[in-house]
Design a protein around this motif. Structure first.
Motif, PDB file in Angstrom:
ATOM      1  N   LEU A 289      26.451  29.556  24.880  1.00 39.57           N
ATOM      2  CA  LEU A 289      26.722  28.031  25.412  1.00 39.57           C
ATOM      3  C   LEU A 289      26.754  28.472  26.798  1.00 39.57           C
ATOM      4  N   HIS A 290      26.211  27.571  27.868  1.00 37.54           N
ATOM      5  CA  HIS A 290      26.516  27.938  29.192  1.00 37.54           C
ATOM      6  C   HIS A 290      28.080  27.984  29.776  1.00 37.54           C
ATOM      7  N   SER A 291      28.845  27.437  29.153  1.00 35.97           N
ATOM      8  CA  SER A 291      30.287  27.397  29.428  1.00 35.97           C
ATOM      9  C   SER A 291      30.816  28.606  29.247  1.00 35.97           C
ATOM     10  N   LEU A 292      30.541  29.223  27.998  1.00 38.03           N
ATOM     11  CA  LEU A 292      30.898  30.503  27.640  1.00 38.03           C
ATOM     12  C   LEU A 292      30.463  31.690  28.378  1.00 38.03           C
ATOM     13  N   HIS A 293      29.279  31.474  28.682  1.00 38.18           N
ATOM     14  CA  HIS A 293      28.516  32.563  29.365  1.00 38.18           C
ATOM     15  C   HIS A 293      29.219  32.658  30.770  1.00 38.18           C
ATOM     16  N   TRP A 294      29.535  31.445  31.281  1.00 37.29           N
ATOM     17  CA  TRP A 294      30.146  31.540  32.690  1.00 37.29           C
ATOM     18  C   TRP A 294      31.501  32.288  32.480  1.00 37.29           C
ATOM     19  N   SER A 295      32.275  31.830  31.445  1.00 36.87           N
ATOM     20  CA  SER A 295      33.710  32.370  31.358  1.00 36.87           C
ATOM     21  C   SER A 295      33.499  33.986  31.108  1.00 36.87           C
ATOM     22  N   GLU A 296      32.695  34.363  30.348  1.00 40.51           N
ATOM     23  CA  GLU A 296      32.782  35.818  29.951  1.00 40.51           C
ATOM     24  C   GLU A 296      32.299  36.630  31.025  1.00 40.51           C
ATOM     25  N   SER A 297      30.933  36.195  31.873  1.00 43.23           N
ATOM     26  CA  SER A 297      30.441  37.017  32.842  1.00 43.23           C
ATOM     27  C   SER A 297      31.334  37.092  34.132  1.00 43.23           C
ATOM     28  N   SER A 298      32.217  35.823  34.293  1.00 39.32           N
ATOM     29  CA  SER A 298      32.791  35.738  35.469  1.00 39.32           C
ATOM     30  C   SER A 298      34.396  36.440  35.297  1.00 39.32           C
ATOM     31  N   ALA A 299      34.553  36.445  34.017  1.00 32.90           N
ATOM     32  CA  ALA A 299      35.895  37.303  33.742  1.00 32.90           C
ATOM     33  C   ALA A 299      35.722  38.837  34.022  1.00 32.90           C
ATOM     34  N   ALA A 300      34.474  39.253  33.525  1.00 33.57           N
ATOM     35  CA  ALA A 300      34.141  40.810  33.861  1.00 33.57           C
ATOM     36  C   ALA A 300      34.178  40.960  35.377  1.00 33.57           C
ATOM     37  N   HIS A 301      33.489  40.072  36.245  1.00 35.30           N
ATOM     38  CA  HIS A 301      33.237  40.244  37.496  1.00 35.30           C
ATOM     39  C   HIS A 301      34.764  40.368  38.372  1.00 35.30           C
ATOM     40  N   ARG A 302      35.711  39.310  37.846  1.00 35.82           N
ATOM     41  CA  ARG A 302      37.120  39.289  38.245  1.00 35.82           C
ATOM     42  C   ARG A 302      37.736  40.755  38.083  1.00 35.82           C
ATOM     43  N   ILE A 303      37.509  41.209  36.801  1.00 35.96           N
ATOM     44  CA  ILE A 303      38.286  42.429  36.373  1.00 35.96           C
ATOM     45  C   ILE A 303      37.690  43.434  37.528  1.00 35.96           C
ATOM     46  N   ASP A 304      36.646  43.568  37.508  1.00 28.40           N
ATOM     47  CA  ASP A 304      35.892  44.435  38.786  1.00 28.40           C
ATOM     48  C   ASP A 304      36.738  44.278  40.085  1.00 28.40           C
ATOM     49  N   GLN A 305      36.813  43.123  40.588  1.00 24.08           N
ATOM     50  CA  GLN A 305      37.350  42.733  41.950  1.00 24.08           C
ATOM     51  C   GLN A 305      38.716  43.191  41.858  1.00 24.08           C
ATOM     52  N   LEU A 306      39.624  43.062  40.737  1.00 19.36           N
ATOM     53  CA  LEU A 306      41.100  43.525  40.471  1.00 19.36           C
ATOM     54  C   LEU A 306      41.161  44.956  40.817  1.00 19.36           C
ATOM     55  N   LEU A 307      40.136  45.722  39.977  1.00 24.66           N
ATOM     56  CA  LEU A 307      40.228  47.166  39.942  1.00 24.66           C
ATOM     57  C   LEU A 307      39.875  47.711  41.010  1.00 24.66           C
TER      58      LEU A 307
END
Length: 750
Positions: A289-307
């Motif tokens: 579903l579009h909303s779940l894809h956005w949440s999951e892919s964005s979460a991975a990107h934000r973890i990268d930014q934190l690290l």
């Protein structure tokens, strides 16, 4: 409610809505006064009456019943908008004020002039109104416009009723689409699945077929794919499904070919409702579903930014600071606990995991003590209200729910803190992180500054989140962040049979079921073998109401919590709530009806729960205005006979629920193990029967046992216990977060 079976009759009345005494937000329960058009009698009508307006004409079908407190009333089973046909009925209808500009005097003149044809003339020949004395062109125009407005609403309601929809669903559809309802549904009735809460594929499909949508249409197969992904997320916790799996599910649902199912999936992708992504090279894409894809892919990107963003604040030397904290707190940390503290002081993102009794809270206290001494700002939070309260109690520091920390606005379903307005804390510590679903985790990451240090604490072996994803497990398995697993059981817990058995279960071993402890003291863990589910039910009720309170000196309502794997069956939460209420709080009145699963579109009378003063109830959603949170357990103090308001007490604090807010309460004599996550109770009683085989899983049993502080009583089949311990499949979910983290480039250039 105690209707007299000898005084019940089927009734049909046509009437005018004179008063609406009560209507809840969903429109699935209304109390109204209906003035009978065939006589002068007024009736009290209750039930799912849907959207009603004062002075509107309706046809009511239902049952006449006598209520112990409220007297004679009609419980409606069908409500259809109508227009009166007799002179008497038309006169009363017009005199009610339903049409602006027409009062009782003019109503009499119109009916005297036109009789039973009055309403037809108002609709089709309004110019004839000039035949009535005192009605000029301006008045005719005003009356005609008002009547057409009424007719438009009536035709809209008749259209929806004609589709066989219930009043509650009609109310939600009208709230969503308004006057555009008919055009919207005729264009694509499957939009209901995405737009209107509580509408699944079967309901939308029935409406579509009523409206003549061909069974082989691509919109139908696309809606089926959308529907199954939603069900898979809600019930299975999956953020996505492999294309082949989704194709097979759509085929089974529709009885169509694989080509037709694939066509529907492709249609959803083309229209942006679904997203396809190849997460494993050479394999079929996974569909989101579009909303779940956005949440999951964005979460991975934000973890990268934190690290990849440096820490802020002073340089911290773990060895010296940890020794200082141990001296100050008068504790001695294990080597792994010191590793956990060191990771928290030096890493941008770290995870501390482990089972009960291994000292996770001690590590949190040590970290906070060090950071506070170094003037580093720290926030503590947890996914639920109960977990946040426990964190506050065990650490002695302020702790909030994630929703409160991120300033969630229920009116807009948005968080006040995001990338534009991030939290200002240097370090954020989240406890009970196994409860994080991908939506909430994404919102947390979105509310952090890139420079913030994030520490997740939780037991990865517990049940995963109720919502979609397996956040904590995925991050650990990706090996992209520092993970410290605590395993040593500390001295104060070494003799605890609850802790020892929890670890045995987690390692795939049966718990120690010997019935006597050294020294003759009472044990903390009991297994009572019963095979028949009804016998389990009877034994459970006796133990909760009689044996456990007397033997262990525990309060029957406040100290003992029944947990169960499922809602249904003789040992499910619905049946157990009814049985336990009958024994613990048999007060007959006053009463309200609650639905055990408020999300259901409709519930039969057997699904409803009689709410009376003294009942044990649970808050099932966060309410920041009332300061009560999902998982809070309280007692009903009183119910107003006048307006049905419910006064409830939660841990000494009294909270008033207006009648329309009572859907936030659910019975809690027995709750599901999933609902217990983040909570602790002095005693838990758990039925385990093969009837629950679909949910007999190791992590569910482990989670249930770890909710107890003093006593665990398991009642049921030894075979069911063995199945639960052996079954590790409970944490298996389709989720792409781990794979995204493993492949996510650790730079700002992606």
């Amino acid at each position: 409610m105690s209707p007299d079976p000898n005084a019940s009759d089927n009734v049909d009345i046509q009437g005018i809505v004179e008063k609406i005494l009560f209507c809840n937000d969903k429109g699935d329960y209304t109390v109204a006064i209906i003035q009978d058009l065939n006589g002068n009698e007024a009736h009290k009508v209750v039930g799912p009456l849907g959207p009603l307006e004062i002075s509107s004409a309706v046809q009511i079908s239902g049952t006449l019943e006598k209520h112990d407190v409220y007297g004679s009333q009609i419980r409606a089973t069908r409500v259809v908008p109508t227009v009166p046909t007799s002179d008497f009925g038309i006169r009363k209808y017009l005199a009610s004020g339903v049409i602006d500009g027409v009062g009782s005097v003019l109503a009499d003149r119109l009916v005297d002039a036109f009789g039973s044809e009055t309403l037809e003339i108002l609709e089709n020949q309004p110019q004839r109104l000039k035949e009535v004395e005192g009605v000029g062109k301006k008045k005719i125009r005003s009356i005609s416009q008002a009547f057409k407005s009424q007719e438009s609403q009536r035709h809209l309601l008749i259209f929806l009723h004609g589709l066989g929809l219930g009043p509650s669903l009609i109310a939600r559809i009208l709230k969503t689409y308004g006057q555009a309802t008919i055009a919207t549904l005729k264009k694509n009735p499957y939009r209901l699945i995405r737009d209107v809460s509580g509408v699944g594929f079967l309901s939308a499909d029935r409406i579509a077929l009523e409206l003549g949508v061909p069974p082989e249409s691509v919109e139908r197969s696309s809606a089926a794919a959308d529907h199954h992904l939603r069900i898979s997320a809600e019930r299975g916790g999956n953020t996505c499904l492999p294309r082949a799996v989704l194709t097979s599910e759509v085929q089974e649902l529709l009885g169509c070919t694989a080509e037709k199912a694939k066509e529907g999936i492709d249609h959803g992708i083309e229209n942006g409702h679904l997203v396809a992504e190849e997460l494993k090279n050479g394999e079929d894409p996974w569909i989101y579903l579009h909303s779940l894809h956005w949440s999951e892919s964005s979460a991975a990107h934000r973890i990268d930014q934190l690290l990849t963003t440096p820490r802020v604040g002073p340089t911290l030397v773990p060895e010296a600071l940890t020794a200082w904290a141990e001296s100050l707190l008068k504790i001695e940390l294990s080597p792994r606990q010191r590793d956990a503290v060191a990771a928290a002081l030096t890493r941008k993102f770290s995870i501390i995991t482990g089972g009960p009794g291994v000292g996770k809270t001690t590590v949190i206290r040590s970290i906070c003590t060090i950071l506070e001494a170094k003037k580093v700002s720290v926030a503590l939070a947890a996914p639920t209200g109960r977990a946040a309260k426990r964190l506050k109690e065990t650490t002695g520091r302020q702790a909030k729910t994630l929703h409160r920390m991120l300033r969630f606005d229920p009116a807009t379903s948005e968080f006040g803190h995001n990338q534009s307005r991030p939290l200002e804390y240097d370090v954020v510590i989240i406890d009970e992180s196994s409860m994080l679903d991908i939506w909430l985790f994404h919102s947390l990451l979105d509310g952090l500054k890139d420079s913030t240090t994030l520490i997740l604490v939780g037991d990865v072996d517990q049940l995963p989140s109720v919502g979609p994803g397996r956040v904590l497990a995925d991050i650990i398995e990706s090996k992209t962040v520092e993970v410290v697993r605590l395993t040593q059981i500390f001295r104060q817990s070494e003799q605890s049979q609850i802790v020892v058995n929890a670890h045995r279960i987690n390692q795939g071993q049966l718990p120690d079921l010997s019935q006597e402890s050294s020294g003759g003291d009472l044990r903390e863990f009991y297994f009572i073998e019963r095979e028949d589910p009804l016998e389990v039910q009877r034994t459970l009720v006796h133990l909760v109401t009689e044996h456990i309170p007397k033997t262990f000196h525990l309060d029957r309502l406040n100290d003992i919590q029944v947990l169960t794997p499922m809602h249904k069956g003789a040992c499910g939460s619905k049946a157990l709530n009814q049985c336990l209420q009958g024994s613990l709080n048999p007060a007959p009145s006053p009463e309200l009806k609650l639905i055990d699963e408020p999300s259901q579109e409709a519930a039969s009378s057997s699904d409803r729960f009689r709410l009376t003063p003294g009942d044990k109830v649970m808050q099932i959603k966060n309410n920041y205005d009332k300061e009560v949170f999902n998982g809070d357990i309280g007692r009903v103090i009183s119910i107003s006979e006048k307006n049905k308001a419910v006064l409830t007490e939660f841990e000494g604090v009294r909270v008033l629920y207006e009648a329309q807010s009572t859907d936030e309460l659910a019975p809690s004599y027995a709750i599901t193990v999933h609902k217990s996550q983040g909570s602790e109770y002095p005693c838990i009683v758990l039925p385990l029967v093969l009837q629950h085989s679909i949910l007999l899983q190791r992590n569910l049993l482990y989670t249930a046992v770890t909710r107890a502080k003093k006593l665990v009583v398991v009642i049921g089949s030894r075979r069911a216990l063995q199945v639960a311990v052996a079954n590790k499949r409970g944490s298996e979910r389709y989720s792409g977060l781990g794979m995204r983290l493993s492949r996510e480039p650790k730079s700002h250039d992606d």
